[in-house]
Design an enzyme around this catalytic site. Structure first.
Site, PDB file in Angstrom:
ATOM      1  N   GLN A 177      -4.248  -1.507   9.624  1.00 13.73           N
ATOM      2  CA  GLN A 177      -4.266  -2.830   8.997  1.00 13.73           C
ATOM      3  C   GLN A 177      -4.890  -3.862   9.945  1.00 13.73           C
ATOM      4  O   GLN A 177      -4.511  -3.980  11.104  1.00 13.73           O
ATOM      5  CB  GLN A 177      -2.826  -3.244   8.641  1.00 13.73           C
ATOM      6  CG  GLN A 177      -2.723  -4.560   7.903  1.00 13.73           C
ATOM      7  CD  GLN A 177      -3.358  -4.516   6.511  1.00 13.73           C
ATOM      8  OE1 GLN A 177      -3.179  -3.573   5.750  1.00 13.73           O
ATOM      9  NE2 GLN A 177      -4.124  -5.551   6.185  1.00 13.73           N
ATOM     10  N   LYS A 236       0.838  -1.203   0.000  1.00 11.13           N
ATOM     11  CA  LYS A 236       0.000   0.000   0.000  1.00 11.13           C
ATOM     12  C   LYS A 236       0.874   1.255   0.000  1.00 11.13           C
ATOM     13  O   LYS A 236       0.628   2.196  -0.755  1.00 11.13           O
ATOM     14  CB  LYS A 236      -0.930  -0.016   1.230  1.00 11.13           C
ATOM     15  CG  LYS A 236      -2.048  -1.047   1.081  1.00 11.13           C
ATOM     16  CD  LYS A 236      -2.786  -1.343   2.381  1.00 11.13           C
ATOM     17  CE  LYS A 236      -3.810  -2.456   2.138  1.00 11.13           C
ATOM     18  NZ  LYS A 236      -4.478  -2.927   3.343  1.00 11.13           N
ATOM     19  N   ASP A 296     -10.445   3.424   4.323  1.00 11.83           N
ATOM     20  CA  ASP A 296     -10.690   1.982   4.225  1.00 11.83           C
ATOM     21  C   ASP A 296     -12.198   1.701   4.169  1.00 11.83           C
ATOM     22  O   ASP A 296     -12.612   0.604   3.795  1.00 11.83           O
ATOM     23  CB  ASP A 296     -10.086   1.295   5.462  1.00 11.83           C
ATOM     24  CG  ASP A 296      -9.383   0.004   5.115  1.00 11.83           C
ATOM     25  OD1 ASP A 296      -9.233  -0.284   3.902  1.00 11.83           O
ATOM     26  OD2 ASP A 296      -8.983  -0.733   6.035  1.00 11.83           O
TER      27      ASP A 296
END
Ligand SMILES: NC(=O)c1ccc[n+]([C@@H]2O[C@H](COP(=O)([O-])OP(=O)(O)OC[C@H]3O[C@@H](n4cnc5c(N)ncnc54)[C@H](OP(=O)(O)O)[C@@H]3O)[C@@H](O)[C@H]2O)c1
Length: 294
Positions: free
Chosen positions: A98, A54, A121
């Site tokens: 994450q 990412k 996200d």
């Protein structure tokens, strides 16, 4: 006839180029560099590799990105403090923590602590509520990637019967809600199936667009698919294969060989939905920076 392949790598490349142009324009017009913070707790190898991917992808298209590596022993309070700092950091337009987090940390509490305006996200309850009500907001990256794949490959969603197999919070529920909205690239009639669905093949055979997000290797077989359907395979599964140099290979939730002879279009695994997920994170980060008034 063999199905048309919906090439996620190619479409993802096209969208990344568009995002890169958007990043350059924002820098030039407003002097703003979109900023992404990725937080990793612990040393789960898969998570480490996702986070690295990412950051690298963000960097490559001119997004400022920073990685926060925290020890597995980090407490919930310490992690909340990091999130709070990032919430107030004007350089940062997107925050991604994450998942999964270590067991001693309440994931929902951490996600809820991210300000919704930086929730790139798309898992914050406010973002999920915005999907339900069809109001603007961040859409979770994998479902958004699926919607873009359909749109960029010219599949008509409006009026179609979409059957989603899987009802997870990260894929099944959001994509079902997104595609049923009264808006562009949506307007479908949506059916959601799961492990308690009775006579699953009789439902999946009704699908004009079948989305498999199950997590079971090659679960969807040709007899479960209507002739000419569009099939989107979200699954990522590793199976043993002694003929493969690594002794294993990646397959989706769909039995590609037989289903691709019946479908009109299909995503491969790898190279379908997978490449879209990170691209949508970059897309959301740019949208966030554009929307930022400061
Ligand atoms: N490409 C990407 O970027 C990406 C991103 C996320 C996930 N994935 C992959 O997508 C797959 C699904 O992920 P997920 O997180 O959504 O999985 P998940 O949370 O495990 O959910 C799986 C869903 O499939 C349903 N299911 C399981 N067995 C079934 C059966 N025999 N018949 C009908 N439904 C069944 C489950 O039903 P119940 O609810 O009844 O248990 C559940 O709703 C995985 O392979 C994952 O690795 C890929």
């Amino acid at each position: 006839m063999a199905a048309r392949i919906i090439d996620g790598t190619e479409i993802s490349g096209r969208i990344r180029a568009e995002v890169q142009s958007g990043v350059e324009a924002l820098k030039k017009e407003r002097g703003t560099t979109p900023g992404l913070a990725v937080v990793l707790v612990g040393d789960n190898p898969a998570s480490k590799s996702y986070v690295k991917g990412k950051n690298k992808a963000a960097h490559e298209i001119g997004i400022y990105s920073e990685q926060h590596n925290l020890a597995a022993t980090t407490t919930e309070l310490e992690l909340l403090a990091v999130v709070d700092r990032l919430n107030h950091d004007p350089k940062i337009h997107g925050i991604l923590v994450q998942l999964p987090l270590p067991d001693h940390i309440d994931e929902q509490k951490i996600i809820a602590a991210i300000v919704p305006d930086k929730d790139v996200d798309g898992f914050h309850p406010v973002s999920l509520g915005r999907i339900m009500t069809g109001t603007p907001g961040f859409r979770p990256c994998t479902p958004l990637g699926i919607q873009k794949l359909l749109s960029y490959s010219g599949v008509t969603v409006a009026g179609s019967h979409v059957v989603v197999v899987g009802r997870s919070n990260i894929v099944g529920k959001p994509i079902a809600n997104m595609l049923m909205q009264k808006e562009a690239d949506a307007d479908a009639t949506v059916t959601v199936c799961h492990s308690r669905t009775r006579d699953l093949p009789s439902v999946t055979r009704l699908a004009d667009i079948l989305i498999a997000a199950i997590g079971r290797p090659e679960f969807v077989t040709a007899d479960m698919v209507k002739e000419g359907a569009v099939v989107i395979d979200v699954g990522i599964n590793r199976i043993e294969d002694p003929t493969h140099p690594k002794g294993q290979r990646m397959v989706g939730d769909v039995k590609f060989d037989e289903v691709s002879r019946k479908a009109s279009a299909i995503t491969p695994v790898p190279g379908g939905v997978g490449p879209m997920t990170i691209t949508m994170l970059l897309y959301n980060t740019l949208q966030s920076a554009k929307a930022c008034k400061a």
